[in-house]
Design a protein around this motif. Structure first.
Motif, short mmCIF file in Angstrom:
data_model
loop_
_atom_site.label_atom_id
_atom_site.label_comp_id
_atom_site.label_asym_id
_atom_site.label_seq_id
_atom_site.Cartn_x
_atom_site.Cartn_y
_atom_site.Cartn_z
N THR A 19 0.84 -1.20 0.00
CA THR A 19 0.00 0.00 0.00
C THR A 19 0.88 1.26 0.00
O THR A 19 0.68 2.17 -0.80
N GLU A 20 1.87 1.29 0.87
CA GLU A 20 2.67 2.51 0.99
C GLU A 20 3.75 2.60 -0.08
O GLU A 20 4.07 3.68 -0.56
N SER A 178 3.42 0.13 10.90
CA SER A 178 2.75 1.14 10.09
C SER A 178 1.31 1.27 10.53
O SER A 178 0.77 0.38 11.18
N TRP A 179 0.67 2.38 10.14
CA TRP A 179 -0.73 2.59 10.53
C TRP A 179 -1.67 2.66 9.33
O TRP A 179 -2.87 2.58 9.47
N LYS A 180 -1.13 2.77 8.11
CA LYS A 180 -2.02 2.97 6.95
C LYS A 180 -2.74 1.69 6.54
O LYS A 180 -3.93 1.72 6.25
N ASN A 313 -1.39 9.35 14.35
CA ASN A 313 -2.13 8.99 13.14
C ASN A 313 -3.27 8.03 13.40
O ASN A 313 -4.33 8.11 12.77
N LYS A 317 -7.18 8.25 12.47
CA LYS A 317 -7.77 7.20 11.62
C LYS A 317 -8.94 6.49 12.31
O LYS A 317 -9.96 6.20 11.71
#
Ligand code: AKB
Length: 319
Positions: A19-20, A178-180, A313, A317
Motif C-alpha cells: 500500500t505505501e 505502520s498505521w495505513k 495517526n 484514523k
C-alpha cells in the motif's frame, strides 16, 4: 542513479508494504507508470496506482502474459505469506513465497524484465546464531517455514545474478510498523497490534513475551530504504542475496513504556503463543553496515518518534 523510464508492476500491492510502496512509486514515476496487483477484488480507492489488476501470482501464465503485454520493466514482488501464517500452511507458503520469484527471474533472464525487488526477512537467520548485531554473512539456519522459503529465495536471487546477470535486489526486512494498512500473520505484528489496541481499548495482551527483543522498522524508513536500494548504481551493490536491515531493536516491555509516555493509562499483559518460539529463533538486533556503505541506508525514526507518529495517526484514523 539510473534514470531509464520504468513501467512498474507491484504484486501484493494491497498489503502492508504494498500500500505505501505503491503510493511512493506513483509519486516518483507517475500514476501511468505504476500498476498495482493483488488477489483481492478491486475496490474504489484501494490503491494510489492508476491501474489495479487482479493477478494471482501463482498463475504463472497470467503473470507472464501480463508482464509481456504491458511491457513491464520492473516488478516489486511483494506477494507473500508471513511467518505465523506460513507455519499453518507450509506447502502453500513454499509455493507462494518462492515459485513466482523463480518465474520472474526467468522472465528477467529472457530479457522481459530489467529489475526485480523481492523482500526477504530477518527470519532467514534462525537458531544457533549470535543474538545481537548479527552480521551480513553469518551461517543461516532458519527453523520456520517462512524462514526456509526466504533463505531459498535469497539463494535463487544470488544464483540468477551470478549466472545470468539478473538484476534482482532484496532486503531482509525486520518487523515493519505502520498505521495505513493492517499487518497480518507475522511474528513481529504484535508491535502493530499494540498501537491499534492502545488507541481503541487502552490495553493490549501481547503474544510475545515481555523481554523478547526483535529488530523493527517504521514503514517510512522501510519505503525509503527500498527505493534507495532500487535506485542505487548496480555496480555499488556487493550483496546479491539480500541486505541486512537493522532498524531499531526493542522488547514489548520497552515499547509499552514508550506508549505509556503518550498514554499514561495504557496497560499491557503477556500471553505468549506459538509465535514466541519463532521470535526466540530470530535475532534481537542486526548489523546493517553493508547497506549503509553500499547504498547509503539511513533511518529517520527511533522508538520514540515512531511511537508518537503511530499514536497521532491512529487517533485520527480510528476516530
Ligand atoms: C513476520 O513477522 O513474519 C515479518 C517478518 C519479520 O518478516 N514481519
Amino acid at each position: 542513479m539510473e534514470t531509464t523510464t520504468e513501467k512498474i508492476l507491484v504484486t501484493g500491492a494491497l498489503g502492508q508494504i504494498g500500500t505505501e510502496l505503491t503510493s511512493k512509486l506513483v509519486e516518483i514515476h507517475g500514476k501511468e507508470n505504476v500498476i498495482a496487483s493483488g488477489i483481492e477484488k478491486w475496490r474504489e480507492g484501494n490503491t494510489a496506482a492508476g491501474w489495479y489488476e487482479r493477478i494471482d501470482v501463482t498463475n504463472y501464465k497470467l503473470l507472464e502474459d501480463f508482464i509481456k503485454e504491458q511491457k513491464i520493466t520492473t516488478v516489486y514482488h511483494l506477494a507473500s505469506l508471513l511467518s505465523g501464517t506460513s507455519e499453518k500452511q507450509p506447502l502453500f507458503a513454499w509455493k507462494l513465497n518462492l515459485e513466482p520469484l523463480l518465474h520472474l527471474c526467468e522472465l528477467a533472464k529472457d530479457g522481459y524484465l530489467k529489475k526485480i525487488f523481492w523482500p526477504s526477512s530477518i527470519a532467514v537467520f534462525g537458531k544457533g546464531i549470535p543474538k545481537n548485531d548479527v552480521e551480513q554473512d553469518v551461517v543461516l539456519n532458519p527453523t520456520t517455514v517462512y524462514g526456509i522459503s526466504k533463505l531459498a529465495g535469497e539463494k535463487w536471487c544470488e544464483y540468477y545474478f551470478d549466472k545470468y546477470g539478473v538484476d534482482v535486489r532484496s532486503i531482509r526486512y525486520p518487523g515493519l510498523i505502520s498505521w495505513k494498512a493492517p499487518a497480518g500473520g507475522g511474528t513481529t505484528d504484535y508491535a502493530v497490534e499494540i498501537f491499534y489496541e492502545a488507541v481503541e481499548k487502552g490495553k493490549y495482551k501481547s503474544f510475545i513475551a515481555e523481554n523478547t527483543a526483535m529488530p523493527m522498522l517504521y514503514m517510512d524508513d522501510a519505503i525509503s530504504a527500498t527505493i534507495k536500494l532500487m535506485e542505487a548504481d548496480k555496480d555499488a551493490l556487493t550483496v546479491r542475496s539480500s541486505y541486512n536491515l537493522g532498524g531499531m531493536s526493542f522488547t514489548p516491555a520497552e515499547l509499552a513504556a514508550e506508549i505509556k509516555k503518550e498514554m499514561p493509562d495504557f496497560e499491557i499483559s503477556y500471553e505468549p503463543d506459538f509465535r514466541q518460539a519463532i521470535a526466540d529463533s530470530w535475532p534481537a538486533s542486526i548489523d546493517d553496515s553493508r547497506a549503509k556503505n553500499d547504498w547509503g541506508l539511513s533511518y529517520d525514526y527511533d522508538i520514540t518518534t515512531m511511537t508518537k507518529e503511530m499514536i497521532k495517526n491512529l487517533k485520527i484514523k480510528l476516530g
